[in-house]
Scaffold this active site. Structure first.
Site, PDB file in Angstrom:
ATOM      1  N   ASP A  10       0.818  -1.392  -0.073  1.00  0.00           N
ATOM      2  CA  ASP A  10      -0.070  -0.413  -0.620  1.00  0.00           C
ATOM      3  C   ASP A  10       1.326   1.574  -0.342  1.00  0.00           C
ATOM      4  O   ASP A  10       1.474   1.763   1.115  1.00  0.00           O
ATOM      5  CB  ASP A  10      -0.918  -0.169   1.603  1.00  0.00           C
ATOM      6  CG  ASP A  10      -1.280   1.446   1.443  1.00  0.00           C
ATOM      7  OD1 ASP A  10      -2.289   1.402   0.206  1.00  0.00           O
ATOM      8  OD2 ASP A  10      -1.702   2.351   2.559  1.00  0.00           O
ATOM      9  N   GLU A  69      -1.623  -1.056  -4.851  1.00  0.00           N
ATOM     10  CA  GLU A  69      -1.459  -0.429  -5.422  1.00  0.00           C
ATOM     11  C   GLU A  69      -1.939   0.729  -6.091  1.00  0.00           C
ATOM     12  O   GLU A  69      -1.071   1.556  -6.240  1.00  0.00           O
ATOM     13  CB  GLU A  69      -3.254   0.613  -4.255  1.00  0.00           C
ATOM     14  CG  GLU A  69      -4.002   0.916  -4.233  1.00  0.00           C
ATOM     15  CD  GLU A  69      -4.827   1.303  -3.310  1.00  0.00           C
ATOM     16  OE1 GLU A  69      -5.244   2.320  -2.815  1.00  0.00           O
ATOM     17  OE2 GLU A  69      -4.729   0.800  -2.268  1.00  0.00           O
ATOM     18  N   ASP A 141      -2.367   0.793   7.348  1.00  0.00           N
ATOM     19  CA  ASP A 141      -1.945   0.686   6.098  1.00  0.00           C
ATOM     20  C   ASP A 141      -1.315  -0.666   5.885  1.00  0.00           C
ATOM     21  O   ASP A 141      -1.201  -1.280   4.705  1.00  0.00           O
ATOM     22  CB  ASP A 141      -0.565   1.432   5.853  1.00  0.00           C
ATOM     23  CG  ASP A 141      -0.469   3.381   6.422  1.00  0.00           C
ATOM     24  OD1 ASP A 141      -1.484   3.550   5.502  1.00  0.00           O
ATOM     25  OD2 ASP A 141      -0.109   4.212   7.476  1.00  0.00           O
TER      26      ASP A 141
END
Length: 174
Positions: A10, A69, A141
């Site tokens: 992430d 991502e 996160d």
């Protein structure tokens, strides 16, 4: 049955989450997760922290592939550019070590993990906890990174949904 180790990322300039799971068929298990904090220094040094830290994670845990991502334009263009640079440092660290990289949108990740592409962070954290049978919810996160890895674990079977229209170029799905 072959076990595949998946590294989820992430990306973030201040905090980059990471999470590793092992996948054997339809089963997956938690390996490790955490956050990389790049500090407050100059941008190039902060990007180096991300690059080096992901390199250490790869050297330690030896993932077979990685998932990151995708980032879209935010309200603040400067924040989007900085996030893109952090994402680039992460991707570069993975590709430099010959780790194939898949990319998913936040919507795809949330859809695969929660069943709702517009799920709240707390819902993602709770589903990651349940799916990986963790004793507590992971930090946001780290949970997002684990969710990315879970998405790919599901995506291998959702296949067309997750990767249609992509091709492999330099070890990355593009």
């Amino acid at each position: 049955m072959q076990v595949k180790r998946i590294l989820g990322i992430d990306p973030g300039l201040r905090v980059t989450g990471f999470g590793l799971i092992d996948q054997a068929g339809q089963q997956f298990a938690y390996v490790q997760s955490g956050c990389i904090k790049s500090g407050e220094g100059e941008l190039p040094q902060r990007l180096k922290v991300i690059f080096d830290s992901i390199g250490e994670i790869i050297n330690t845990y030896k993932p077979d592939l990685a998932v990151i991502e995708k980032v879209f334009v935010n309200v603040n263009p400067q924040s989007t550019l900085l996030l893109g640079q952090a994402r680039g440092a992460a991707i570069s660290a993975m590709v430099a070590r010959d780790i194939p990289v898949a990319e998913y949108t936040a919507l795809q990740i949330k859809q695969a993990v929660v069943g709702n592409g517009h799920a709240a962070k707390e819902q993602v954290q709770e589903m990651v906890k349940r799916l990986l049978q963790l004793p507590a919810v992971p930090q946001a996160d780290a949970a997002d990174a684990l969710a990315a890895a879970i998405c790919h674990a599901h995506g291998g079977h959702l296949g067309k949904f997750a990767t249609s229209g992509y091709r492999v170029k330099h070890g990355r799905l593009v």
